[in-house]
Design a protein around this motif. Structure first.
Motif, PDB file in Angstrom:
ATOM      1  N   VAL A  53     -32.344   8.438  22.615  1.00  0.00           N
ATOM      2  CA  VAL A  53     -33.011   9.006  21.442  1.00  0.00           C
ATOM      3  C   VAL A  53     -32.261   8.607  20.161  1.00  0.00           C
ATOM      4  CG1 VAL A  53     -33.541  11.180  20.256  1.00  0.00           C
ATOM      5  CG2 VAL A  53     -34.195  10.853  22.641  1.00  0.00           C
ATOM      6  N   ALA A  54     -30.942   8.621  20.209  1.00  0.00           N
ATOM      7  CA  ALA A  54     -30.167   8.199  19.033  1.00  0.00           C
ATOM      8  C   ALA A  54     -30.451   6.737  18.698  1.00  0.00           C
ATOM      9  CB  ALA A  54     -28.679   8.416  19.275  1.00  0.00           C
ATOM     10  N   ALA A  55     -30.522   5.883  19.708  1.00  0.00           N
ATOM     11  CA  ALA A  55     -30.807   4.469  19.475  1.00  0.00           C
ATOM     12  C   ALA A  55     -32.232   4.267  18.968  1.00  0.00           C
ATOM     13  CB  ALA A  55     -30.589   3.675  20.763  1.00  0.00           C
ATOM     14  N   GLY A  56     -33.182   4.983  19.560  1.00  0.00           N
ATOM     15  CA  GLY A  56     -34.570   4.869  19.115  1.00  0.00           C
ATOM     16  C   GLY A  56     -34.763   5.382  17.699  1.00  0.00           C
ATOM     17  N   ALA A  57     -34.094   6.473  17.384  1.00  0.00           N
ATOM     18  CA  ALA A  57     -34.187   7.029  16.033  1.00  0.00           C
ATOM     19  C   ALA A  57     -33.571   6.073  15.009  1.00  0.00           C
ATOM     20  CB  ALA A  57     -33.495   8.389  15.972  1.00  0.00           C
ATOM     21  N   ALA A  58     -32.456   5.466  15.356  1.00  0.00           N
ATOM     22  CA  ALA A  58     -31.818   4.513  14.431  1.00  0.00           C
ATOM     23  C   ALA A  58     -32.711   3.293  14.208  1.00  0.00           C
ATOM     24  CB  ALA A  58     -30.461   4.093  14.982  1.00  0.00           C
ATOM     25  N   ALA A  59     -33.327   2.808  15.283  1.00  0.00           N
ATOM     26  CA  ALA A  59     -34.228   1.660  15.149  1.00  0.00           C
ATOM     27  C   ALA A  59     -35.433   2.004  14.281  1.00  0.00           C
ATOM     28  CB  ALA A  59     -34.682   1.189  16.527  1.00  0.00           C
ATOM     29  N   ALA A  60     -36.003   3.188  14.489  1.00  0.00           N
ATOM     30  CA  ALA A  60     -37.170   3.606  13.696  1.00  0.00           C
ATOM     31  C   ALA A  60     -36.782   3.847  12.242  1.00  0.00           C
ATOM     32  CB  ALA A  60     -37.789   4.863  14.290  1.00  0.00           C
ATOM     33  N   ALA A  61     -35.636   4.457  12.022  1.00  0.00           N
ATOM     34  CA  ALA A  61     -35.189   4.717  10.651  1.00  0.00           C
ATOM     35  C   ALA A  61     -34.911   3.414   9.912  1.00  0.00           C
ATOM     36  CB  ALA A  61     -33.943   5.597  10.659  1.00  0.00           C
ATOM     37  N   GLY A  62     -34.493   2.390  10.647  1.00  0.00           N
ATOM     38  CA  GLY A  62     -34.266   1.082  10.040  1.00  0.00           C
ATOM     39  C   GLY A  62     -35.538   0.486   9.476  1.00  0.00           C
ATOM     40  N   LEU A  63     -36.670   0.873  10.036  1.00  0.00           N
ATOM     41  CA  LEU A  63     -37.957   0.432   9.510  1.00  0.00           C
ATOM     42  C   LEU A  63     -38.522   1.438   8.505  1.00  0.00           C
ATOM     43  CD1 LEU A  63     -39.637  -0.936  12.754  1.00  0.00           C
ATOM     44  CD2 LEU A  63     -38.592  -2.236  10.900  1.00  0.00           C
TER      45      LEU A  63
END
Length: 92
Positions: A53-63
């Motif tokens: 979830v932390a990795a997915g959230a970081a990837a989404a926040a990057g966009l």
């Protein structure tokens, strides 16, 4: 169980990709309740879900399109059943 909610399918795909690459989780479900929102659910061990979830959230926040991210430790048995139903989120 963990989830990442994004605005837009492309952002959701980026988040889902980061989730499965970062930890030993299985993508469980994708829900699109409307208004461009996409919810990605993953299941696995608690620590793996937290990392994913932390990795997915970081990837989404990057966009720039992250709406929410959360991990539910030991979800109730009825939650998984409810999430697999075809009814909309706001249905009673």
């Amino acid at each position: 169980m963990g989830f990442v909610e994004t605005l837009g399918l492309t952002t959701a795909l980026e988040a889902a990709d980061a989730m499965v690459k970062s930890a030993r989780v299985r993508l469980y479900r994708r829900r699109q309740p409307g208004a461009g929102l996409t919810l990605i659910l993953c299941v696995g061990e608690l620590a793996d879900c937290q990392v994913a979830v932390a990795a997915g959230a970081a990837a989404a926040a990057g966009l720039g399109e992250l709406q929410a991210a959360h991990v539910i430790a030991r979800p109730g048995s009825g939650l998984a059943d409810w999430l697999t139903q075809a009814t909309p989120f706001n249905a009673s």
